[in-house]
Write a protein that holds these residues in place. Structure first.
Motif, short mmCIF file in Angstrom:
data_model
loop_
_atom_site.label_atom_id
_atom_site.label_comp_id
_atom_site.label_asym_id
_atom_site.label_seq_id
_atom_site.Cartn_x
_atom_site.Cartn_y
_atom_site.Cartn_z
N VAL A 146 -56.86 -2.03 -7.67
CA VAL A 146 -55.47 -1.75 -7.34
C VAL A 146 -54.69 -1.39 -8.60
O VAL A 146 -53.86 -0.47 -8.59
CB VAL A 146 -54.82 -2.96 -6.63
N VAL A 147 -54.95 -2.09 -9.70
CA VAL A 147 -54.29 -1.78 -10.96
C VAL A 147 -54.62 -0.34 -11.38
O VAL A 147 -53.73 0.42 -11.82
CB VAL A 147 -54.70 -2.78 -12.07
N ASP A 148 -55.89 0.04 -11.26
CA ASP A 148 -56.28 1.42 -11.57
C ASP A 148 -55.50 2.41 -10.71
O ASP A 148 -54.97 3.41 -11.19
CB ASP A 148 -57.78 1.62 -11.35
N LEU A 149 -55.44 2.11 -9.42
CA LEU A 149 -54.78 3.01 -8.47
C LEU A 149 -53.29 3.16 -8.77
O LEU A 149 -52.74 4.26 -8.73
CB LEU A 149 -54.97 2.48 -7.05
N LYS A 150 -52.65 2.03 -9.08
CA LYS A 150 -51.19 2.02 -9.24
C LYS A 150 -50.71 2.45 -10.62
O LYS A 150 -49.63 3.03 -10.75
CB LYS A 150 -50.66 0.61 -8.94
N PHE A 151 -51.51 2.15 -11.67
CA PHE A 151 -50.98 2.29 -13.01
C PHE A 151 -51.80 3.17 -13.96
O PHE A 151 -51.30 3.57 -15.01
CB PHE A 151 -50.80 0.91 -13.65
N ASP A 152 -53.08 3.43 -13.62
CA ASP A 152 -53.89 4.27 -14.50
C ASP A 152 -53.43 5.73 -14.38
O ASP A 152 -53.48 6.30 -13.29
CB ASP A 152 -55.37 4.14 -14.12
N PRO A 153 -52.97 6.35 -15.47
CA PRO A 153 -52.45 7.73 -15.38
C PRO A 153 -53.48 8.73 -14.88
O PRO A 153 -53.12 9.70 -14.22
CB PRO A 153 -52.01 8.03 -16.82
N MET A 154 -54.75 8.53 -15.21
CA MET A 154 -55.79 9.44 -14.73
C MET A 154 -55.95 9.35 -13.22
O MET A 154 -56.09 10.37 -12.54
CB MET A 154 -57.12 9.11 -15.42
N PHE A 155 -55.90 8.13 -12.68
CA PHE A 155 -55.98 7.96 -11.23
C PHE A 155 -54.78 8.60 -10.56
O PHE A 155 -54.91 9.26 -9.52
CB PHE A 155 -56.05 6.47 -10.88
N ILE A 156 -53.60 8.40 -11.13
CA ILE A 156 -52.38 8.95 -10.55
C ILE A 156 -52.43 10.48 -10.54
O ILE A 156 -52.10 11.13 -9.54
CB ILE A 156 -51.15 8.45 -11.33
N ARG A 157 -52.89 11.06 -11.66
CA ARG A 157 -52.99 12.52 -11.75
C ARG A 157 -54.01 13.06 -10.73
O ARG A 157 -53.76 14.07 -10.07
CB ARG A 157 -53.41 12.90 -13.17
N ARG A 158 -55.14 12.36 -10.62
CA ARG A 158 -56.17 12.79 -9.67
C ARG A 158 -55.66 12.71 -8.23
O ARG A 158 -55.91 13.60 -7.42
CB ARG A 158 -57.41 11.91 -9.84
#
Length: 263
Positions: free
Chosen positions: A236-248
């Motif tokens: 969830v942290v990756d999904l919400k806050f990781d910029p790479m996940f957000i960009r993807r």
């Protein structure tokens, strides 16, 4: 070898109640549920208790023994001190119906809120194929017997009635984690359901502060916190806050919009 043991059993209903003292015979090798049955047969025929298999597999006989959430059928009398009074109370988190029987409908309501596995559209049931490592990863969670001891001991719902609407509890967050780990679950592709986002936004994952009390009381020894809740929080942290996940995620959203416009 037998001996007399003092018991303090909570008796009452939704309007209130109190402890009643009993002196009951205990025989070698018995569990708490054996003693409760003897108590029903000799001194308290109207004592209400929920049970079924007496083998630690149905999860029905959950209660609190000396203040600890446990299965009565899996708690051996030999593990309890003979020189003190053994207390038996209903699960504290759920409303009392009568004596040791509680209303656990909260858990079934939460179960219905977890959206089911979505099979891949291009595969028939007999065509499912998974790596053995993925099978083993989720197999642990499927050992759950739904005794709801983890739900009962979780202080997020146990001590805060106001959280019950927003928080599904460890048992059902574990189910969400299992579905999110499932390599064949097509919920996001076919229904737009992101399991990680749902865990946070719909099931209250953020309320969990990983005290591991759920893991400590699990009779199936499932590592609920370490193997389900913490990994789910990390994703969830990756999904919400990781910029790479957000960009993807934004890129995928734009691609879907373009396909929709072209269609």
């Amino acid at each position: 070898m037998s001996y007399q043991q003092k018991f303090s059993v909570w008796r009452g209903d939704s309007d209130g109640g109190d402890f009643v003292e009993y002196d009951v015979e205990v025989n070698e090798g018995e569990v708490v549920l054996d003693v409760v049955h003897r108590l029903q047969a000799t001194e308290a025929p109207d004592l209400a208790v929920r049970w079924n298999c007496k083998a630690g597999k149905c999860g029905s006989c959950s209660a609190e023994i000396n203040g600890r959430p446990r299965l009565m059928c899996m708690t051996r009398m030999s593990t309890l001190p003979q020189d003190t009074t053994v207390s038996i109370t209903p699960m504290r988190t759920f409303p009392v119906i009568r004596d040791l029987v509680t209303d656990v409908s909260f858990n079934y309501e939460k179960a219905r809120e977890v959206r089911a596995f979505v099979p891949p559209a291009d595969l028939a049931p007999g065509e499912y194929r998974m790596q053995q490592v993925d099978v083993e990863r989720s197999q642990e969670f499927r050992k759950c017997i739904e005794c709801f001891l983890c739900q009962n001991t979780c202080h997020v719902v146990r001590d805060h009635e106001e959280n019950k609407l927003a928080f599904s509890g460890p048992r059902f967050l574990m189910r969400v984690a299992e579905l999110d780990m499932h390599p064949l679950d097509a919920a996001e592709d076919q229904e737009g359901l992101n399991r990680k986002a749902a865990a946070q936004d719909e099931h209250g994952l953020g309320y969990c502060n990983i005290t591991k009390c759920c893991t400590e009381v699990c009779p199936e020894h499932i590592k609920i916190t370490d193997n389900a809740l913490i990994p789910l929080k990390e994703r969830v942290v990756d999904l919400k806050f990781d910029p790479m996940f957000i960009r993807r995620r934004k890129r995928k959203s734009k691609e879907k919009e373009q396909v929709s416009e072209e269609g």
